[in-house]
Design a protein around this motif. Structure first.
Motif, PDB file in Angstrom:
ATOM      1  N   ALA A   7       0.847  -1.192   0.000  1.00 27.07           N
ATOM      2  CA  ALA A   7       0.000   0.000   0.000  1.00 27.07           C
ATOM      3  C   ALA A   7       0.881   1.240   0.000  1.00 27.07           C
ATOM      4  CB  ALA A   7      -0.909   0.005   1.224  1.00 27.07           C
ATOM      5  N   LEU A   9       0.809   4.999   0.929  1.00 28.67           N
ATOM      6  CA  LEU A   9      -0.006   5.804   1.842  1.00 28.67           C
ATOM      7  C   LEU A   9       0.547   7.215   1.954  1.00 28.67           C
ATOM      8  CD1 LEU A   9      -0.190   3.136   4.677  1.00 28.67           C
ATOM      9  CD2 LEU A   9      -1.885   3.527   2.879  1.00 28.67           C
ATOM     10  N   LYS A  10      -0.335   8.154   2.272  1.00 31.89           N
ATOM     11  CA  LYS A  10       0.116   9.516   2.524  1.00 31.89           C
ATOM     12  C   LYS A  10       1.000   9.528   3.764  1.00 31.89           C
ATOM     13  CE  LYS A  10      -3.748  11.959   0.520  1.00 31.89           C
ATOM     14  NZ  LYS A  10      -4.814  12.926   0.723  1.00 31.89           N
ATOM     15  N   SER A  15      -2.702   7.825   8.199  1.00 34.61           N
ATOM     16  CA  SER A  15      -2.406   6.647   7.389  1.00 34.61           C
ATOM     17  C   SER A  15      -2.007   5.430   8.218  1.00 34.61           C
ATOM     18  CB  SER A  15      -1.289   6.965   6.392  1.00 34.61           C
ATOM     19  OG  SER A  15      -1.719   7.957   5.486  1.00 34.61           O
ATOM     20  N   GLN A  18      -4.627   2.901   8.082  1.00 34.43           N
ATOM     21  CA  GLN A  18      -4.640   2.229   6.779  1.00 34.43           C
ATOM     22  C   GLN A  18      -3.535   1.173   6.705  1.00 34.43           C
ATOM     23  OE1 GLN A  18      -4.332   5.915   4.549  1.00 34.43           O
ATOM     24  NE2 GLN A  18      -6.364   5.523   3.674  1.00 34.43           N
ATOM     25  N   CYS A  22      -4.084  -2.817   5.932  1.00 26.57           N
ATOM     26  CA  CYS A  22      -3.348  -3.588   4.927  1.00 26.57           C
ATOM     27  C   CYS A  22      -2.829  -4.887   5.535  1.00 26.57           C
ATOM     28  CB  CYS A  22      -2.195  -2.742   4.379  1.00 26.57           C
ATOM     29  SG  CYS A  22      -1.115  -3.615   3.223  1.00 26.57           S
ATOM     30  N   SER A  56       4.582  10.569   0.689  1.00 25.51           N
ATOM     31  CA  SER A  56       4.050   9.212   0.800  1.00 25.51           C
ATOM     32  C   SER A  56       5.062   8.253   1.423  1.00 25.51           C
ATOM     33  CB  SER A  56       3.623   8.685  -0.577  1.00 25.51           C
ATOM     34  OG  SER A  56       4.734   8.569  -1.425  1.00 25.51           O
TER      35      SER A  56
END
Length: 128
Positions: A7, A9-10, A15, A18, A22, A56
């Motif tokens: 992934a 991500l920011k 994040s 997130q 994942c 990112s």
């Protein structure tokens, strides 16, 4: 072996959730307990976000041939090795890698090609 989960991500604290999602998706697919892995990726992603020079980070998880799992976080800060700090009870940070060190089989880091940043990884024993 199954394909790794990855992934982008920011580089933002939001994040981290997130990153855990994942990991949870990968471990659910592999029918493994993800409790330790979610904790480890939280620490790795937090460090990557803290040290990212861009906007990112990358989180990657892969099942290894021996059944173990490698969790990685990539950031684009070149040439800076992660530091294991001495415990400081008054500090508000600096204990994450010590925590990881005690939860995983091994951890380490490697530079990305062309001085594009670094990967910090942890190898976990698989728990079903």
């Amino acid at each position: 072996m199954p394909e790794p989960y990855r992934a982008v991500l920011k580089a933002h604290p939001e994040s981290i959730g997130q990153a855990r999602s994942c990991i949870a998706a990968a471990f659910a697919q592999w029918e493994l307990d993800d409790y330790i892995a979610r904790l480890v990726v939280s620490e790795l992603a937090t460090n990557a976000i803290t040290h990212a020079c861009g906007d990112s980070i990358v989180v990657r998880v892969e099942r290894n041939g021996d059944g173990s799992v490698t969790v990685e976080a990539w950031d684009n800060e070149p040439g800076s090795a992660p530091l294991l700090r001495s415990p400081n009870l008054e500090a508000s940070s600096g204990r994450g890698l010590r925590l990881i060190e005690n939860l995983v089989r091994e951890w380490g880091w490697r530079p990305l090609p062309n001085k594009a940043g670094k990967v910090v990884y942890a190898v976990l024993e698989a728990s079903e």
